[in-house]
Design an enzyme around this catalytic site. Structure first.
Site, mmCIF file in Angstrom:
data_model
loop_
_atom_site.group_PDB
_atom_site.id
_atom_site.type_symbol
_atom_site.label_atom_id
_atom_site.label_comp_id
_atom_site.label_asym_id
_atom_site.label_seq_id
_atom_site.Cartn_x
_atom_site.Cartn_y
_atom_site.Cartn_z
ATOM 1 N N LYS A 22 0.833 -1.208 0.000
ATOM 2 C CA LYS A 22 0.000 0.000 0.000
ATOM 3 C C LYS A 22 0.868 1.258 0.000
ATOM 4 C CE LYS A 22 -2.108 -0.999 3.866
ATOM 5 N NZ LYS A 22 -1.374 -2.239 4.185
ATOM 6 N N ASP A 89 -1.435 8.315 4.486
ATOM 7 C CA ASP A 89 -1.057 6.918 4.742
ATOM 8 C C ASP A 89 -1.643 6.479 6.084
ATOM 9 O OD1 ASP A 89 0.068 4.496 4.114
ATOM 10 O OD2 ASP A 89 2.107 5.024 4.726
ATOM 11 N N GLU A 90 -1.820 5.190 6.275
ATOM 12 C CA GLU A 90 -2.370 4.630 7.519
ATOM 13 C C GLU A 90 -3.700 5.298 7.873
ATOM 14 O OE1 GLU A 90 -1.016 2.025 8.609
ATOM 15 O OE2 GLU A 90 1.155 2.136 8.289
HETATM 16 P P1 ADP Z 1 2.051 -2.007 3.279
HETATM 17 O O1 ADP Z 1 2.036 -0.477 3.225
HETATM 18 O O2 ADP Z 1 0.872 -2.621 2.587
HETATM 19 O O3 ADP Z 1 2.257 -2.557 4.667
HETATM 20 P P2 ADP Z 1 4.651 -1.724 2.058
HETATM 21 O O4 ADP Z 1 4.442 -0.906 0.810
HETATM 22 O O5 ADP Z 1 5.160 -0.982 3.282
HETATM 23 O O6 ADP Z 1 3.299 -2.505 2.399
HETATM 24 O O7 ADP Z 1 5.680 -2.911 1.788
HETATM 25 C C1 ADP Z 1 5.543 -3.815 0.711
HETATM 26 C C2 ADP Z 1 6.825 -4.627 0.644
HETATM 27 O O8 ADP Z 1 6.906 -5.495 1.755
HETATM 28 C C3 ADP Z 1 6.963 -5.573 -0.541
HETATM 29 O O9 ADP Z 1 7.396 -4.927 -1.714
HETATM 30 C C4 ADP Z 1 7.990 -6.556 -0.043
HETATM 31 O O10 ADP Z 1 9.296 -6.036 -0.262
HETATM 32 C C5 ADP Z 1 7.785 -6.550 1.469
HETATM 33 N N1 ADP Z 1 7.182 -7.784 2.010
HETATM 34 C C6 ADP Z 1 7.518 -8.347 3.197
HETATM 35 N N2 ADP Z 1 6.751 -9.422 3.466
HETATM 36 C C7 ADP Z 1 5.895 -9.572 2.429
HETATM 37 C C8 ADP Z 1 4.820 -10.495 2.135
HETATM 38 N N3 ADP Z 1 4.488 -11.498 2.968
HETATM 39 N N4 ADP Z 1 4.144 -10.333 0.983
HETATM 40 C C9 ADP Z 1 4.468 -9.334 0.129
HETATM 41 N N5 ADP Z 1 5.457 -8.423 0.362
HETATM 42 C C10 ADP Z 1 6.157 -8.520 1.501
#
Ligand code: ADP
Ligand code: ZN
Length: 187
Positions: A22, A89-90
């Site tokens: 995200k 965000d969040e």
């Molecule tokens: P979010 O904001 O949805 O928490 P982020 O954009 O911060 O996600 O992070 C996405 C990144 O997290 C991916 O590109 C990958 O490098 C990493 N990642 C770690 N664990 C996973 C997982 N189980 N599935 C997909 N990506 C993951």
């Protein structure tokens, strides 16, 4: 997105579980707007104390400067008339008032891009996100990869024992799970 509206703002929602990209997607869209020389302002709630305070940071270490606000109303106060794009965000951590803030910004002509969890650790709709989904012109659901089985994952599994709805943490406290592998309690 094929035909962006002319003469008005709009709302885009990026939602999904933790680790689904995200924040990466939010940063990608906002950077492209900056490249187009648009005025971009990024906000995040004060509750999110992970990583850097004045930046949004993805789990893959992409980052973008942001403004930390303690309540949704501060976003309206800080987004001046010259702003073209507002990112949040969040967004799940804001109260219901954030929906009205997004609507007001969009009415003013601002492109509003919000990212947040659509479900809490039990799989329940999270805070203002369901209403934002109803309001938005554009919606993207991002999926992570289930750490148990490799399927697309739409749930955030809590690993630590706590029944508080908001427990700030990253891979120490949560992991991505698919519908089949997700369990309501920590395990
Ligand atoms: P979010 O904001 O949805 O928490 P982020 O954009 O911060 O996600 O992070 C996405 C990144 O997290 C991916 O590109 C990958 O490098 C990493 N990642 C770690 N664990 C996973 C997982 N189980 N599935 C997909 N990506 C993951
Ligand atoms: Zn699974």
């Amino acid at each position: 997105m094929h035909l962006p509206p002319l003469g008005t703002g709009w709302i885009e929602v990026i939602c999904g579980p933790m680790f689904s990209g995200k924040t990466e997607e939010l940063i990608r869209r906002l950077r492209r707007a900056q490249i187009a020389r648009q005025n971009v302002l990024v906000f995040k709630p004060a509750v999110d104390s992970r990583y850097d305070k004045e930046k949004i940071v993805s789990h893959s270490s992409l980052e973008l400067d942001s403004v930390v606000v303690s309540k949704a109303g501060d976003i309206l106060a800080k987004a001046g008339r010259n702003v073209h794009v507002v990112g949040i965000d969040e967004v799940q951590f804001f109260g219901p008032g954030v929906v009205d803030v997004c609507k007001k910004l969009a009415r003013r002509g601002v492109r509003v891009v919000v990212a947040g969890l659509d479900q809490d650790y039990l799989g329940r709709p999270f805070g203002p996100v369901p209403e934002l989904l109803a309001e938005a012109e554009y919606i993207d659901k991002t999926l992570a990869i289930c750490v148990k089985c490799g399927n697309p994952a739409n749930r955030s599994q809590r690993k630590r024992r706590s029944s508080k709805r908001v427990l700030i943490g990253a891979s120490d406290s949560y992991e991505a799970r698919c519908r089949r592998c997700h369990r309501p309690g920590p395990r």
